[in-house]
Design a protein around this motif. Sequence first.
Motif, PDB file in Angstrom:
ATOM      1  N   GLU A  25       0.830  -1.210   0.000  1.00 50.10           N
ATOM      2  CA  GLU A  25       0.000   0.000   0.000  1.00 50.10           C
ATOM      3  C   GLU A  25       0.863   1.259   0.000  1.00 50.10           C
ATOM      4  O   GLU A  25       0.548   2.241  -0.664  1.00 50.10           O
ATOM      5  N   GLN A  26       1.970   1.226   0.745  1.00 52.07           N
ATOM      6  CA  GLN A  26       2.790   2.425   0.888  1.00 52.07           C
ATOM      7  C   GLN A  26       3.875   2.559  -0.183  1.00 52.07           C
ATOM      8  O   GLN A  26       4.189   3.660  -0.619  1.00 52.07           O
ATOM      9  N   LEU A  27       4.465   1.441  -0.588  1.00 51.83           N
ATOM     10  CA  LEU A  27       5.563   1.497  -1.555  1.00 51.83           C
ATOM     11  C   LEU A  27       5.227   0.879  -2.903  1.00 51.83           C
ATOM     12  O   LEU A  27       6.055   0.895  -3.821  1.00 51.83           O
ATOM     13  N   GLY A  28       4.028   0.321  -3.010  1.00 51.09           N
ATOM     14  CA  GLY A  28       3.633  -0.298  -4.265  1.00 51.09           C
ATOM     15  C   GLY A  28       4.352  -1.620  -4.501  1.00 51.09           C
ATOM     16  O   GLY A  28       5.047  -2.150  -3.625  1.00 51.09           O
ATOM     17  N   MET A  29       4.184  -2.149  -5.698  1.00 47.73           N
ATOM     18  CA  MET A  29       4.800  -3.438  -6.012  1.00 47.73           C
ATOM     19  C   MET A  29       6.330  -3.338  -6.053  1.00 47.73           C
ATOM     20  O   MET A  29       7.026  -4.340  -5.899  1.00 47.73           O
ATOM     21  N   GLU A  30       6.865  -2.115  -6.197  1.00 51.38           N
ATOM     22  CA  GLU A  30       8.315  -1.973  -6.121  1.00 51.38           C
ATOM     23  C   GLU A  30       8.810  -2.372  -4.735  1.00 51.38           C
ATOM     24  O   GLU A  30       9.825  -3.059  -4.594  1.00 51.38           O
TER      25      GLU A  30
END
Length: 230
Positions: A25-30
């Motif tokens: 949620e905070q950093l995405g799939m990265e």
Amino acid sequence: MSKDAYYFPHDSNAKDDPKCVLLIEQLGMEGYGIYWMLIETLREQPDYTYPVANIPALGRRYNTTAEKVKTVVCNYGLFTVKDDKIFFSDSLNRRMLVFEEKRAKRSEAGRLGNAARWKTSQTDRNAITMRSQFIASKVKKSKEKESIGKESMRGKRKPFSPPTPSEVESFFTENGYTAEAARRAFDYYTDANWHDAEGKPVLNWKQKMRGVWFKPEHKQTSGMDLKIPL
């Protein structure tokens, strides 16, 4: 390096772990990709730990920033940082402990299996030696009887000429039997000076091999131990 050097077990639904949900949620799939990059990096280490000081190098190597990598390491409870010097994954360590215990058991089972096979092989060789000595003794006692009929039979048929190892092996394999059975048969009769178990001379070696050694357990597709015929 063994073929499973970088293997490690993991859950297929790791993405649904609350910690990973917050990470995504905070950093995405990265961020999720950084997490698995770190897990794989730890797996490659002998003690499954990695220096905190090398985090910037990981960021450069995998085309991301040191800040993002450090955030994944320190902010989501996915890793344990010790004395600000090393970090590791408790989950990975637990899984690798189970994996290493199973690998150790397989290794021990293989060692015991090899020892058992060696013992069986040695027993077979001892049995062949004892059998050969017994046959040689019977051959010695029957030599006088053989010499009486040898002169009369010499004019009726050609003298027996023992086959070569390659002839015996070819005969076996062409008939669907193993080369190992051929070698044992050849050694068996060579040690007995080409006399059978009753002390009689072998006159037709192909007929003798076909009648005594062509057995199901000697087939090329069989994994059973070969038995010495009595």
